[in-house]
Enzyme design. Structure first.
Site, PDB file in Angstrom:
ATOM      1  N   GLU A 182       0.795  -1.232   0.000  1.00  0.00           N
ATOM      2  CA  GLU A 182       0.000   0.000   0.000  1.00  0.00           C
ATOM      3  C   GLU A 182       0.826   1.280   0.000  1.00  0.00           C
ATOM      4  OE1 GLU A 182      -2.744  -2.568   2.697  1.00  0.00           O
ATOM      5  OE2 GLU A 182      -0.630  -2.468   2.244  1.00  0.00           O
ATOM      6  N   ASP A 214      -2.255  -5.128   3.431  1.00  0.00           N
ATOM      7  CA  ASP A 214      -2.382  -5.382   4.870  1.00  0.00           C
ATOM      8  C   ASP A 214      -3.215  -6.627   5.172  1.00  0.00           C
ATOM      9  OD1 ASP A 214      -0.817  -3.230   5.498  1.00  0.00           O
ATOM     10  OD2 ASP A 214      -2.462  -1.869   5.923  1.00  0.00           O
ATOM     11  N   ASP A 228      -5.853  -7.632   6.728  1.00  0.00           N
ATOM     12  CA  ASP A 228      -7.205  -7.515   7.266  1.00  0.00           C
ATOM     13  C   ASP A 228      -8.179  -7.434   6.097  1.00  0.00           C
ATOM     14  OD1 ASP A 228      -6.768  -4.980   6.294  1.00  0.00           O
ATOM     15  OD2 ASP A 228      -6.826  -3.974   8.233  1.00  0.00           O
ATOM     16  N   GLU A 245      -9.845  -4.950   4.829  1.00  0.00           N
ATOM     17  CA  GLU A 245      -9.608  -3.844   3.903  1.00  0.00           C
ATOM     18  C   GLU A 245      -8.415  -4.137   3.008  1.00  0.00           C
ATOM     19  OE1 GLU A 245      -9.442   1.037   3.959  1.00  0.00           O
ATOM     20  OE2 GLU A 245      -9.446  -0.094   5.821  1.00  0.00           O
ATOM     21  N   TYR A 278       1.292  -5.658  13.053  1.00  0.00           N
ATOM     22  CA  TYR A 278       0.167  -4.928  12.461  1.00  0.00           C
ATOM     23  C   TYR A 278      -0.745  -4.374  13.550  1.00  0.00           C
ATOM     24  CZ  TYR A 278      -3.430  -3.717   9.091  1.00  0.00           C
ATOM     25  OH  TYR A 278      -4.333  -3.024   8.315  1.00  0.00           O
ATOM     26  N   ARG A 305      -3.910  -3.016  13.405  1.00  0.00           N
ATOM     27  CA  ARG A 305      -5.378  -3.117  13.359  1.00  0.00           C
ATOM     28  C   ARG A 305      -5.742  -4.571  13.627  1.00  0.00           C
ATOM     29  NH1 ARG A 305      -4.318   0.296   8.894  1.00  0.00           N
ATOM     30  NH2 ARG A 305      -4.891   2.465   9.327  1.00  0.00           N
ATOM     31  N   HIS A 363      -4.088 -11.731  13.182  1.00  0.00           N
ATOM     32  CA  HIS A 363      -4.103 -12.872  14.083  1.00  0.00           C
ATOM     33  C   HIS A 363      -3.111 -12.746  15.224  1.00  0.00           C
ATOM     34  CE1 HIS A 363      -6.754 -14.825  11.284  1.00  0.00           C
ATOM     35  NE2 HIS A 363      -5.900 -14.631  10.302  1.00  0.00           N
TER      36      HIS A 363
END
Length: 771
Positions: free
Chosen positions: A72, A145, A147, A149, A364, A366, A411
């Site tokens: 990203e 990422d 997740d 999104e 990460y 989030r 996770h």
């Protein structure tokens, strides 16, 4: 048969013609020019080609080579590229590359709610470059990422850049380190369309609500308002809390304490509180009831009836997840949720900390999982044993239960990528804000892997009998025997909870059951019940999480949106609803009760989780929602009253045309403009007076904001007067020198002139109306 001769520049009859096919399989007749003997040819099939079989066409596509990795952000691209090395080309998509059109709903309600995506203008060059690189790459890895999104971004990249699914793979890593990246690239997978669908469903639902309710608010209230499926629920929590505070009626009550000391002792006095009166909880509603007990206790004797000594173990908190990181960062560092996540993003993507390139410092950020990898636990245990000793290591690595039901984000918990990278080692390479947040994450993780703290607790019960009553007094105290994890970290508390340990008394040694105690003095205290506290960003995130509203990636945007829209203001860390916020909330609660219902919103989150788990199809969930929402919307359009208020006059004339100046709302909040707009375009900034005069020139002190939205206070006569203060001034003068007082904390004020501090409840402010 004629052909054009380049040298003669004329058509000539081909001499010795021979039919053939060129390299790409096209028919061609070759020969020589009869005049200059140079080779000439003619394209196209001729009778001489009859019976000839053309060769298979050769593809003009360039030969594929190399490996393309798409992430990203440019920072992440630099860090990942460093670990992958040669043979890999790493590029950044700079976030999403496709989105719904901004100019329209972009959701086909009539055809299964299919979204209409487009590449924004600002991303076209990025997509063009990625498409070009994808055409020549032998393998393509989508490393967005880990997740929902991130999964959706990977899918949009595939679609927008026309990436061939046969040569593309999805790789997921929760920390940007060499081992994590090698593991991810060793085990690539396909895009998880269940996660993509869950994110797509959320986006469609939010678009249906936002693009339906916002225009309604523009029509009925004023322009530039917005409503959202989750932000409106957060606003409702804040408004309802404010109403609880307004409706709260304080109730008087008293407590009674006794300062005691062992019989015959000269020192070691301690405080006990009245715990039972005639074998019931004491109820002292007024001073008269307390005075009666004071009279009854004048000649009473005090004797220890029971002593209980126990051991209490306080276990460490789990490592951070997104919500707890935002809460603790707010309490301890004063950072907003948006600032916290921005800094965490920088630490995750990688910074140069003197190791020969950028390195990811945390996992990460989030996530709603408290899991920790075995490798990270082993590394932490080795470090703790070496630095603090074996006593600080629990027998087995601690395991923490994830609070969120069906946690679907990353996770692992938020932790340092290497516990050996201590905060002091990286401090020279980080900004002060980055360092404070990294230190907080490091300390919390290390503490979570350590042994519990052990306290020795003592509870003493003292009995008193009089002719009228039986009294039981209690004093409790604890001393730290073994610090355990507290040697590294202790969780901060909200200001409203900081007084809960005030009854921890230092119990003198040598007390025994049956021992007589001497009364030093009785201490009656008057109290009033307190209203519930206003939300801070920390407690609002906690409440949203407890109700199952929102997910890790949504907390910070929710808090930012309700403040940017002017629905909520943040002062002294507290969230206050504005008049506009209260009005919008009331309209939504009345006409769209389900949209702003906590249980409804939480159930919708559960439905989205079921999509992510592959249990349900997303169009069905959206259809169920819209079948109930659409009739409510039509009814509201007919019944919702127009509440547009007349423009409020400032009380001054426009300096340019003489018309009245009025208050308007713009993109960045209130401002002053001419009532003769658009003929006259005179504008002025809106200065919110707080009812305090400037100590330098006597002007009004007004509330201002920095470019980043931080509130400060300054003189309205700026730049003529340069007075400013980060702390809110109060209207009462200093009792000692008459100087300006400012709020030092929730309970105290401080003089800016003599620097003396005074309890806030002893300061009587002059009631004023703020402008």
């Amino acid at each position: 048969m004629e052909a054009y001769c380049v040298k003669c520049k004329q058509k000539r009859e081909i001499q010795n013609p021979q039919a053939d096919f060129n390299k790409v399989g096209a028919p061609i007749t070759r020969g020589t020019c009869p005049v200059c003997s140079k080779p000439i040819f003619r394209m196209g099939r001729t009778p001489a080609h009859d019976g000839l079989t053309p060769p298979e066409k050769v593809s003009r596509e360039p030969k594929r080579k190399g490996k393309l990795v798409i992430v990203e952000s440019p920072a992440k691209a630099r860090t990942v590229g460093r670990f992958l090395g040669k043979g890999f080309t790493v590029r950044a998509s700079v976030g999403h590359v496709r989105d719904l059109l901004r100019s329209e709903l972009s959701v086909d309600v009539e055809h299964n709610f299919q979204p209409k995506y487009r590449v924004p203008n600002e991303k076209r060059q990025v997509v063009k470059e990625l498409k070009s690189l994808a055409k020549t790459a032998e393998e393509i890895y989508l490393a967005t990422d880990p997740d929902r999104e991130g999964e959706a971004i990977a899918w949009h990249l595939m679609e927008a850049a026309e990436i061939d699914p046969k040569i593309s793979k999805r790789v997921v890593f929760h920390e940007i380190t060499q081992p994590a990246i090698e593991e991810a690239f060793a085990h690539p997978r396909d895009i998880d369309m269940s996660l993509v669908d869950a994110q797509q469903a959320r986006r469609v639902l939010d678009r249906l609500v936002g693009y339906s309710l916002s225009p309604l608010l523009w029509e009925k209230v004023r322009s530039r308002l917005s409503a959202g499926r989750v932000q409106s629920v957060a606003l409702r929590l804040i408004v309802e809390r404010e109403r609880e505070i307004d409706a709260f009626d304080p109730v008087e009550y008293w407590t009674l304490g006794a300062e005691l000391k062992p019989h015959g002792g000269k020192k070691n006095a301690y405080l006990a509180r009245l715990a039972r009166l005639d074998d019931a909880e004491p109820r002292l509603p007024d001073q008269a009831s307390v005075d009666a007990l004071l009279a009854d206790l004048e000649d009473a004797t005090y004797e220890i009836s029971k002593i209980k000594r126990t051991e209490r173990r306080r276990k460490p908190q789990a490592p951070f997840i997104t919500s707890t990181l935002q809460q603790e960062s707010s309490r301890r560092l004063g950072y907003t949720a948006r600032r916290t996540m921005s800094l965490a993003q920088q630490l995750y993507e990688g910074l140069d900390v003197g190791e020969g390139g950028t390195s990811g410092l945390i996992t990460y950020m989030r996530t709603d999982s408290t899991n920790v990898s075995e490798l990270a636990q082993r590394e932490a245990r080795e470090m703790i044993g070496q630095q603090y000793g074996a006593d600080f290591l629990p027998p087995a690595p601690p395991q923490y239960k994830t609070r969120a039901v069906g946690a679907q984000e990353a996770h692992e918990a938020i932790r340092p990528t290497s516990v050996l990278r201590a905060p002091d080692k990286v401090k020279p390479f980080l900004t002060p804000e980055q360092f404070k947040l990294y230190q907080l994450i490091w300390q919390r993780f290390v503490a979570s892997q350590m042994e519990a703290a052990i306290f020795d607790t003592v509870s003493v019960e003292i009995s008193t009998r009089t002719q009228a009553h039986e009294y039981l007094w209690r004093a409790s105290g604890s001393t730290l025997r073994f610090p355990g994890y507290l040697i590294v970290y202790e969780e901060a508390k909200d200001e409203d909870l900081k007084g809960e340990d005030e009854d921890n008394v230092r119990i003198p040694p040598g007390l025994e059951e049956g021992q007589r105690q001497e009364l030093v003095r009785l201490i009656p205290e008057q109290h009033f019940t307190q209203p519930p506290p206003r939300f801070t960003e920390a407690t609002l995130v906690q409440s949203l999480e407890e109700h199952g509203i929102g997910r890790p990636s949504t907390y910070a945007p929710i808090l930012s949106t309700i403040q940017e829209r002017g629905y909520v203001i943040r002062e002294t860390k507290r969230l206050f609803p504005t008049e506009t916020g209260i009005l919008v909330n009331d309209l939504l609660v009345k006409h769209f009760p389900e949209i702003v219902d906590l249980n409804f919103t939480a159930n919708m989150e559960s439905n989205l989780d079921s999509v992510a788990e592959g249990e349900r199809e997303w169009p069905g969930i959206v259809a169920d929602f819209y079948s109930e929402f659409e009739p409510q919307l039509k009814k509201a359009q007919e019944e919702m009253p127009v509440t547009k208020a007349e423009l409020e006059k400032v009380g001054r004339a426009c300096p340019e045309c003489g018309h009245d100046l009025v208050i308007r709302w713009g993109r960045f909040g209130k401002f002053i403009s001419c009532s003769n707009f658009p003929t006259c375009r005179h504008t002025e900034p809106w200065l919110e007076k707080i009812g305090v005069t400037c100590p330098k020139d006597g002007g009004d002190i007004v509330l201002r904001k920095t470019r980043k939205g931080r509130i400060f206070y300054g003189c309205a006569n700026y730049p003529t007067c340069d007075f400013t203060s980060w702390k809110r001034p109060v209207s009462a003068p200093c009792p000692k020198c008459g100087g300006l007082l400012v709020l030092s904390n929730k309970r105290e004020v401080q003089c800016t002139q003599c620097q003396e501090t005074f309890p806030l409840d002893q300061i009587e402010e002059t009631p004023v109306e703020t402008a």
